[in-house]
Design a protein around this motif. Structure first.
Motif, PDB file in Angstrom:
ATOM      1  N   CYS A   1       1.158  -7.386  -0.584  1.00 16.30           N
ATOM      2  CA  CYS A   1      -0.126  -6.850  -0.141  1.00 16.30           C
ATOM      3  C   CYS A   1       0.074  -5.692   0.834  1.00 16.30           C
ATOM      4  CB  CYS A   1      -0.954  -7.952   0.515  1.00 16.30           C
ATOM      5  SG  CYS A   1      -1.468  -9.265  -0.621  1.00 16.30           S
ATOM      6  N   TYR A   2       1.076  -5.813   1.686  1.00 17.20           N
ATOM      7  CA  TYR A   2       1.378  -4.754   2.657  1.00 17.20           C
ATOM      8  C   TYR A   2       1.789  -3.468   1.948  1.00 17.20           C
ATOM      9  CZ  TYR A   2       3.863  -2.317   6.441  1.00 17.20           C
ATOM     10  OH  TYR A   2       4.302  -1.389   7.354  1.00 17.20           O
ATOM     11  N   ASN A   3       2.700  -3.593   0.971  1.00 18.37           N
ATOM     12  CA  ASN A   3       3.163  -2.415   0.239  1.00 18.37           C
ATOM     13  C   ASN A   3       2.031  -1.769  -0.544  1.00 18.37           C
ATOM     14  OD1 ASN A   3       5.705  -2.674   1.228  1.00 18.37           O
ATOM     15  ND2 ASN A   3       6.666  -3.322  -0.659  1.00 18.37           N
ATOM     16  N   LEU A   4       1.163  -2.587  -1.131  1.00 14.48           N
ATOM     17  CA  LEU A   4       0.019  -2.038  -1.848  1.00 14.48           C
ATOM     18  C   LEU A   4      -0.890  -1.294  -0.874  1.00 14.48           C
ATOM     19  CD1 LEU A   4      -1.724  -1.598  -4.292  1.00 14.48           C
ATOM     20  CD2 LEU A   4      -2.629  -3.924  -4.041  1.00 14.48           C
ATOM     21  N   GLY A   5      -1.050  -1.828   0.328  1.00 12.60           N
ATOM     22  CA  GLY A   5      -1.842  -1.149   1.343  1.00 12.60           C
ATOM     23  C   GLY A   5      -1.292   0.233   1.654  1.00 12.60           C
ATOM     24  N   ILE A   6       0.027   0.320   1.807  1.00 17.48           N
ATOM     25  CA  ILE A   6       0.668   1.606   2.102  1.00 17.48           C
ATOM     26  C   ILE A   6       0.404   2.603   0.978  1.00 17.48           C
ATOM     27  CG2 ILE A   6       2.903   2.772   2.310  1.00 17.48           C
ATOM     28  CD1 ILE A   6       3.893   0.316   3.842  1.00 17.48           C
ATOM     29  N   LYS A   7       0.572   2.161  -0.271  1.00 17.29           N
ATOM     30  CA  LYS A   7       0.370   3.048  -1.408  1.00 17.29           C
ATOM     31  C   LYS A   7      -1.083   3.509  -1.497  1.00 17.29           C
ATOM     32  CE  LYS A   7       3.092   4.320  -3.336  1.00 17.29           C
ATOM     33  NZ  LYS A   7       4.069   5.374  -2.983  1.00 17.29           N
ATOM     34  N   LEU A   8      -2.018   2.611  -1.242  1.00 15.82           N
ATOM     35  CA  LEU A   8      -3.431   2.984  -1.280  1.00 15.82           C
ATOM     36  C   LEU A   8      -3.737   4.006  -0.181  1.00 15.82           C
ATOM     37  CD1 LEU A   8      -5.058  -0.508  -1.934  1.00 15.82           C
ATOM     38  CD2 LEU A   8      -4.944   1.409  -3.542  1.00 15.82           C
ATOM     39  N   GLY A   9      -3.111   3.821   0.976  1.00 16.27           N
ATOM     40  CA  GLY A   9      -3.294   4.777   2.066  1.00 16.27           C
ATOM     41  C   GLY A   9      -2.778   6.151   1.703  1.00 16.27           C
ATOM     42  N   GLU A  10      -1.635   6.189   1.032  1.00 16.22           N
ATOM     43  CA  GLU A  10      -1.065   7.467   0.612  1.00 16.22           C
ATOM     44  C   GLU A  10      -1.969   8.178  -0.386  1.00 16.22           C
ATOM     45  OE1 GLU A  10       2.763   6.412  -0.871  1.00 16.22           O
ATOM     46  OE2 GLU A  10       3.673   6.205   1.122  1.00 16.22           O
ATOM     47  N   GLN A  11      -2.773   7.401  -1.106  1.00 13.58           N
ATOM     48  CA  GLN A  11      -3.705   7.971  -2.084  1.00 13.58           C
ATOM     49  C   GLN A  11      -5.058   8.316  -1.450  1.00 13.58           C
ATOM     50  OE1 GLN A  11      -3.051   8.418  -5.693  1.00 13.58           O
ATOM     51  NE2 GLN A  11      -1.071   8.404  -4.694  1.00 13.58           N
ATOM     52  N   GLY A  12      -5.197   8.054  -0.146  1.00  9.92           N
ATOM     53  CA  GLY A  12      -6.435   8.377   0.541  1.00  9.92           C
ATOM     54  C   GLY A  12      -7.489   7.286   0.501  1.00  9.92           C
ATOM     55  N   ASP A  13      -7.128   6.120  -0.040  1.00 11.15           N
ATOM     56  CA  ASP A  13      -8.076   4.996  -0.117  1.00 11.15           C
ATOM     57  C   ASP A  13      -7.957   4.162   1.157  1.00 11.15           C
ATOM     58  OD1 ASP A  13      -9.711   2.892  -0.729  1.00 11.15           O
ATOM     59  OD2 ASP A  13      -8.612   2.232  -2.511  1.00 11.15           O
ATOM     60  N   THR A  14      -8.530   4.651   2.252  1.00 14.18           N
ATOM     61  CA  THR A  14      -8.414   3.981   3.543  1.00 14.18           C
ATOM     62  C   THR A  14      -9.068   2.598   3.530  1.00 14.18           C
ATOM     63  OG1 THR A  14      -8.429   6.128   4.647  1.00 14.18           O
ATOM     64  CG2 THR A  14      -8.863   4.204   6.013  1.00 14.18           C
ATOM     65  N   LYS A  15     -10.195   2.500   2.842  1.00 15.20           N
ATOM     66  CA  LYS A  15     -10.896   1.222   2.778  1.00 15.20           C
ATOM     67  C   LYS A  15     -10.035   0.175   2.075  1.00 15.20           C
ATOM     68  CE  LYS A  15     -15.265  -0.873   1.264  1.00 15.20           C
ATOM     69  NZ  LYS A  15     -16.571  -0.628   0.586  1.00 15.20           N
ATOM     70  N   GLY A  16      -9.449   0.553   0.943  1.00  9.97           N
ATOM     71  CA  GLY A  16      -8.572  -0.370   0.213  1.00  9.97           C
ATOM     72  C   GLY A  16      -7.320  -0.696   1.001  1.00  9.97           C
ATOM     73  N   GLU A  17      -6.789   0.307   1.692  1.00 10.34           N
ATOM     74  CA  GLU A  17      -5.595   0.111   2.518  1.00 10.34           C
ATOM     75  C   GLU A  17      -5.864  -0.921   3.600  1.00 10.34           C
ATOM     76  OE1 GLU A  17      -2.552   2.739   5.348  1.00 10.34           O
ATOM     77  OE2 GLU A  17      -4.488   3.565   4.752  1.00 10.34           O
ATOM     78  N   LEU A  18      -6.971  -0.751   4.310  1.00 13.90           N
ATOM     79  CA  LEU A  18      -7.315  -1.668   5.397  1.00 13.90           C
ATOM     80  C   LEU A  18      -7.530  -3.088   4.867  1.00 13.90           C
ATOM     81  CD1 LEU A  18      -7.737  -1.467   8.446  1.00 13.90           C
ATOM     82  CD2 LEU A  18     -10.163  -1.070   8.033  1.00 13.90           C
ATOM     83  N   ALA A  19      -8.145  -3.192   3.684  1.00 13.59           N
ATOM     84  CA  ALA A  19      -8.389  -4.512   3.089  1.00 13.59           C
ATOM     85  C   ALA A  19      -7.071  -5.221   2.781  1.00 13.59           C
ATOM     86  CB  ALA A  19      -9.212  -4.362   1.810  1.00 13.59           C
ATOM     87  N   MET A  20      -6.087  -4.464   2.308  1.00 17.94           N
ATOM     88  CA  MET A  20      -4.787  -5.069   1.982  1.00 17.94           C
ATOM     89  C   MET A  20      -4.048  -5.517   3.246  1.00 17.94           C
ATOM     90  SD  MET A  20      -4.008  -5.557  -1.152  1.00 17.94           S
ATOM     91  CE  MET A  20      -5.691  -6.097  -1.396  1.00 17.94           C
ATOM     92  N   TYR A  21      -4.166  -4.743   4.326  1.00 17.37           N
ATOM     93  CA  TYR A  21      -3.525  -5.149   5.579  1.00 17.37           C
ATOM     94  C   TYR A  21      -4.179  -6.408   6.145  1.00 17.37           C
ATOM     95  CZ  TYR A  21      -1.358  -0.507   5.535  1.00 17.37           C
ATOM     96  OH  TYR A  21      -0.657   0.612   5.185  1.00 17.37           O
ATOM     97  N   LYS A  22      -5.500  -6.491   6.014  1.00 22.55           N
ATOM     98  CA  LYS A  22      -6.200  -7.691   6.473  1.00 22.55           C
ATOM     99  C   LYS A  22      -5.751  -8.907   5.667  1.00 22.55           C
ATOM    100  CE  LYS A  22     -10.387  -5.426   8.218  1.00 22.55           C
ATOM    101  NZ  LYS A  22     -11.835  -5.188   8.006  1.00 22.55           N
ATOM    102  N   LYS A  23      -5.579  -8.696   4.370  1.00 22.11           N
ATOM    103  CA  LYS A  23      -5.101  -9.785   3.511  1.00 22.11           C
ATOM    104  C   LYS A  23      -3.667 -10.172   3.882  1.00 22.11           C
ATOM    105  CE  LYS A  23      -4.805 -11.173  -1.360  1.00 22.11           C
ATOM    106  NZ  LYS A  23      -5.613 -12.381  -1.152  1.00 22.11           N
ATOM    107  N   THR A  24      -2.868  -9.164   4.222  1.00 24.59           N
ATOM    108  CA  THR A  24      -1.473  -9.405   4.617  1.00 24.59           C
ATOM    109  C   THR A  24      -1.401 -10.356   5.806  1.00 24.59           C
ATOM    110  OG1 THR A  24      -0.766  -7.225   3.828  1.00 24.59           O
ATOM    111  CG2 THR A  24       0.663  -8.327   5.425  1.00 24.59           C
ATOM    112  N   VAL A  25      -2.171 -10.047   6.857  1.00 23.19           N
ATOM    113  CA  VAL A  25      -2.096 -10.868   8.073  1.00 23.19           C
ATOM    114  C   VAL A  25      -2.814 -12.204   7.904  1.00 23.19           C
ATOM    115  CG1 VAL A  25      -1.770  -8.882   9.579  1.00 23.19           C
ATOM    116  CG2 VAL A  25      -4.089  -9.718   9.127  1.00 23.19           C
ATOM    117  N   SER A  26      -3.708 -12.295   6.912  1.00 23.88           N
ATOM    118  CA  SER A  26      -4.331 -13.593   6.643  1.00 23.88           C
ATOM    119  C   SER A  26      -3.317 -14.541   6.001  1.00 23.88           C
ATOM    120  CB  SER A  26      -5.542 -13.430   5.722  1.00 23.88           C
ATOM    121  OG  SER A  26      -5.157 -13.114   4.391  1.00 23.88           O
ATOM    122  N   ILE A  27      -2.321 -13.954   5.317  1.00 21.93           N
ATOM    123  CA  ILE A  27      -1.251 -14.735   4.694  1.00 21.93           C
ATOM    124  C   ILE A  27      -0.152 -15.030   5.708  1.00 21.93           C
ATOM    125  CG2 ILE A  27       0.530 -14.746   2.887  1.00 21.93           C
ATOM    126  CD1 ILE A  27      -1.312 -12.722   1.361  1.00 21.93           C
TER     127      ILE A  27
END
Length: 325
Positions: free
Chosen positions: A123-149
Motif C-alpha cells: 500500500c505504501y509503494n502504491l501511494g508513492i506511485k500515485l503521488g508521482e502521477q499527481g494523484d494526491t488524494k489516492g496517495e494519501l488514502a494509500m498511506y492511511k491504509k498503510t498505517v491502519s495495517i
C-alpha cells in the motif's frame, strides 16, 4: 491396465527439488547470491514450474538491477500462478517502477492490493506511485491504509505529514510528524527534521500575526528537535549504516539551525528583549562563524543598544565574509 507409477522415484524427485529450493533460499539469506541462483537453476531444471524459485531468482536480479531478466522471471512465475499471487505482483510492480513504467507499475500494484489489501509495504509503494502521477488524494488514502495495517510504518507518516503541510494544514501535519518520531530511529530523525521545519513555518506565521509568545515557544522547540536529531544522524553516518537520505538531512542541519537562530533573535527583538536577542545572535556567531548574515544581525542589535565599538567589529567580520563569497 493402467501404467504403474514409480511413486518412490516421484517423491524422491519432489524432495530433491524442495531441498535445492530451500538451500537456495538459505544461501540468498547469507548473501551468497551466486550460490543461491545456481540452486534455483538446478531446481528449475528438475521442475520448470517451481514458482518459488522463479520469484526468489527475480528478486535477486532486481537487487542486482538486472531489471529486464528480473521481469522475465517474475512474469514466468505469474503465468504459472495465473496472475493470482500478490507477492509476485508486488515484485513485478517494483521491477516496472525501476524501469520507469509507471502506468504498468500502478496497475500491477492495484491488482496486488485487490488480492492482498493487508500488505502495508504494498500500500505504501502504491501511494508513492500515485503521488508521482499527481494523484494526491489516492496517495494519501494509500498511506492511511498503510498505517491502519502497520501503525509503526514511519515512512507513511512522514509522507502524510509532507502532503498535509504542503496543503497548509500544519496542525494535522504536526500530528503525523509526531507519530513518525515514535517509530524506528531512522524514521525518527526524519520526523524530527520535518517537524522542526514545520515549527519554523509555524513560528513565522505566529510572529507575523503578532503572537510572539507562541512564536517563541515554537521556534525553541524547532531548535531543540534539530539539536537532538543531529547526534543520531551523525552516529549512523559514522558507523557506515546511513543512506543518501541521511546525508541529505545532515546537510540540511546547518541552514535550518541558522534559520532557527535568526527567527528566535527576531522574535526576541519584537518582544523588546534586546539582551536575549543579542545573546541568541552571539551563540549563533560562535556556532556558525562563517555565516555573514549572523554577523550583520549581531552588529545591528549591538548598534541598537549603543555598543558601537563591538558593532563595528561585527560589521567588519560581515564585510570580510561577504568579500570571500
Amino acid at each position: 491396465m493402467l501404467p504403474q507409477v514409480d511413486l518412490k522415484g516421484f517423491l524422491h524427485h519432489v524432495e530433491h527439488v524442495r531441498r535445492l529450493k530451500n538451500r537456495g533460499a538459505e544461501l540468498r539469506t547469507s548473501g551468497d547470491l551466486t550460490g543461491a541462483v545456481n540452486h534455483f537453476k538446478w531446481a528449475l531444471a528438475l521442475n520448470p514450474r517451481c514458482t518459488t524459485c522463479l520469484k526468489d531468482w527475480a528478486e535477486i536480479l532486481l537487487s542486482q538491477k538486472n531489471f529486464v531478466e528480473a521481469e522475465k522471471k517474475i512474469r514466468n512465475a505469474l503465468e504459472l500462478l495465473e496472475g493470482q499471487d500478490s507477492d509476485a505482483l508486488f515484485t513485478l510492480g517494483l521491477i516496472l517502477s525501476e524501469q520507469g513504467k509507471d502506468d504498468e507499475s500502478i496497475a500491477v500494484y492495484k491488482k496486488s492490493v485487490e488480492l492482498n489489501g493487508e500488505d502495508a509495504e504494498l500500500c505504501y509503494n502504491l501511494g508513492i506511485k500515485l503521488g508521482e502521477q499527481g494523484d494526491t488524494k489516492g496517495e494519501l488514502a494509500m498511506y492511511k491504509k498503510t498505517v491502519s495495517i502497520d501503525g509503526n510504518f514511519g515512512g507513511a507518516y512522514i509522507n502524510m505529514g509532507t502532503i498535509l503541510a504542503s496543503s497548509g494544514d500544519l496542525a494535522s501535519a504536526e500530528v503525523m510528524f509526531l507519530k513518525a518520531i515514535q517509530c524506528s530511529e531512522e524514521v525518527r530523525t526524519k520526523g524530527m527534521f520535518n517537524l522542526s521545519l514545520l515549527l519554523q513555518q509555524k513560528a513565522n506565521n505566529l510572529a507575523t500575526s503578532g503572537n510572539l509568545e507562541e512564536a517563541k515557544a515554537a521556534i525553541i522547540e524547532a531548535s531543540k528537535l534539530l539539536d537532538d536529531a543531529k547526534p543520531l544522524i551523525d552516529a549512523r553516518i559514522a558507523l557506515g549504516g546511513s543512506n543518501s537520505e541521511d546525508a541529505m538531512y545532515a546537510s540540511q542541519f546547518k541552514p535550518m539551525r541558522v534559520q532557527c537562530h535568526r527567527v528566535l533573535g527576531q522574535v526576541m527583538a519584537g518582544m523588546g528583549d534586546m539582551v536575549s536577542c543579542e545573546q541568541e545572535f552571539r551563540i549563533a556567531s560562535e556556532k556558525f562563524p562563517d555565516i555573514p548574515g549572523i554577523w550583520a544581525a549581531l552588529s545591528r542589535v549591538l548598534e541598537i543598544q549603543g555598543k558601537m565599538d563591538e558593532a563595528q567589529v561585527c560589521k567588519a567580520k560581515f564585510e570580510a565574509l561577504q568579500n570571500l563569497m
